[in-house]
Design a protein around this motif. Structure first.
Motif, short mmCIF file in Angstrom:
data_model
loop_
_atom_site.label_atom_id
_atom_site.label_comp_id
_atom_site.label_asym_id
_atom_site.label_seq_id
_atom_site.Cartn_x
_atom_site.Cartn_y
_atom_site.Cartn_z
N GLY A 54 -5.41 -11.95 -3.83
CA GLY A 54 -6.48 -11.37 -3.02
C GLY A 54 -7.13 -12.42 -2.12
O GLY A 54 -7.40 -12.15 -0.94
N GLN A 55 -7.38 -13.60 -2.68
CA GLN A 55 -7.97 -14.67 -1.87
C GLN A 55 -7.04 -15.07 -0.74
O GLN A 55 -7.49 -15.32 0.38
N LEU A 56 -5.74 -15.11 -1.03
CA LEU A 56 -4.77 -15.45 0.01
C LEU A 56 -4.79 -14.40 1.11
O LEU A 56 -4.81 -14.73 2.30
N ALA A 125 4.07 -7.34 3.04
CA ALA A 125 4.47 -7.91 1.75
C ALA A 125 3.31 -7.86 0.75
O ALA A 125 3.51 -7.53 -0.43
N TYR A 126 2.13 -8.20 1.21
CA TYR A 126 0.96 -8.18 0.33
C TYR A 126 0.68 -6.76 -0.16
O TYR A 126 0.50 -6.53 -1.37
N LEU A 127 0.67 -5.81 0.75
CA LEU A 127 0.38 -4.43 0.36
C LEU A 127 1.46 -3.87 -0.57
O LEU A 127 1.15 -3.18 -1.55
N GLN A 128 2.71 -4.17 -0.29
CA GLN A 128 3.80 -3.71 -1.16
C GLN A 128 3.62 -4.30 -2.56
O GLN A 128 3.79 -3.60 -3.56
N HIS A 129 3.29 -5.58 -2.63
CA HIS A 129 3.05 -6.23 -3.92
C HIS A 129 1.92 -5.53 -4.67
O HIS A 129 2.04 -5.24 -5.86
N GLU A 130 0.83 -5.26 -3.99
CA GLU A 130 -0.33 -4.65 -4.65
C GLU A 130 -0.02 -3.23 -5.13
O GLU A 130 -0.45 -2.84 -6.21
N ALA A 171 -6.21 2.59 -2.81
CA ALA A 171 -6.68 1.82 -1.65
C ALA A 171 -5.52 1.06 -1.00
O ALA A 171 -5.40 1.04 0.23
N ALA A 172 -4.67 0.45 -1.81
CA ALA A 172 -3.52 -0.28 -1.27
C ALA A 172 -2.54 0.68 -0.59
O ALA A 172 -2.03 0.39 0.50
#
Length: 181
Positions: A54-56, A125-130, A171-172
Motif C-alpha cells: 500500500g505504501q508503495l 499490477a498493484y490492483l490485480q495483486h490486491e 474497492a480494488a
C-alpha cells in the motif's frame, strides 16, 4: 465509513501461505497445521506485507485513485496490525510463524515485481495483486483459519474484522474496472 474498513487488514494472508493452508478445517486440525501463535504471526506478517504494498502504491501509483487506495490500504493495515499486536500481548500469545514459512521471500518477490513496473502497468499490477490477495484471504479465513482458532477472544476478533475484507476487495475491483485494468 473509514472506521469500518480499519479492521480489514488483520487477516491479510500472503498468497504464498494460502497454498500451504490445508484444504479443509478437518485437515488443518488433523495435521496440527496452525496454532493460535501461528495465526497471530501470519496476521502480523500479512498486515506488514500489505502495508508495504500500500505504501508503495501511495508513492508510485500513476493515477491519483491508485495512490489514494494504496494510502488507505496502508493506513488500514497499519491500524489493524497494531490491534492484532495489542491483542496478542493481552492474551500472552507469542507469534510464531509456521515451520517452513516463506513469507519474507514471497513478499520480496511481490515488491520486486511491483517496483519493476511504472505508470499504468504499475497500477494494473498493484490492483490485480490486491484483488487476488483479498479474495484468497477471504477464502482462507472462512474455510481454514476461523475453524483453527482455539482462543475465543482471538476468534471473536477475527470474526469481527473478517467482513471488512470484502470492502477492500470491492474497492480494488471497482478501481480496477474504472481504470480498465
Amino acid at each position: 465509513m473509514r472506521s469500518s474498513l480499519l479492521p480489514l487488514a488483520a487477516l491479510g494472508l500472503p498468497i504464498w501461505f494460502l497454498a500451504q493452508v490445508p484444504a479443509s478445517p478437518v485437515a488443518a486440525r488433523q495435521a496440527g497445521a496452525l496454532t493460535d501463535a501461528n495465526i497471530v504471526a501470519i496476521f502480523d506478517g500479512a498486515n506488514t506485507a500489505d502495508l508495504e504494498t500500500g505504501q508503495l502504491a501511495a508513492k508510485k501509483g500513476a493515477s491519483k485513485a491508485v495512490r489514494d487506495l494504496g494510502a488507505r490500504f496502508a493506513s488500514d493495515h497499519q491500524a489493524v496490525r497494531q490491534q492484532g499486536r495489542d491483542l496478542a500481548k493481552k492474551l500472552g500469545v507469542t507469534p510464531q510463524l509456521p515451520a517452513g514459512d516463506q513469507s519474507a521471500a514471497e513478499q520480496g518477490k511481490v515488491m520486486a515485481m511491483l517496483k519493476a513496473k511504472s505508470g499504468a502497468a504499475f497500477d494494473r499490477a498493484y490492483l490485480q495483486h490486491e484483488v487476488e490477495y483479498h479474495q484468497a484471504v477471504i477464502d482462507a479465513v472462512t474455510k481454514t483459519l476461523l475453524p483453527a482458532i482455539q482462543n475465543a477472544e482471538l476468534k471473536a476478533f477475527v470474526e469481527k474484522i473478517a467482513p471488512a475484507f470484502q470492502g477492500h476487495l470491492e474497492a480494488a475491483k471497482a478501481l480496477q474496472k474504472k481504470l480498465g485494468s
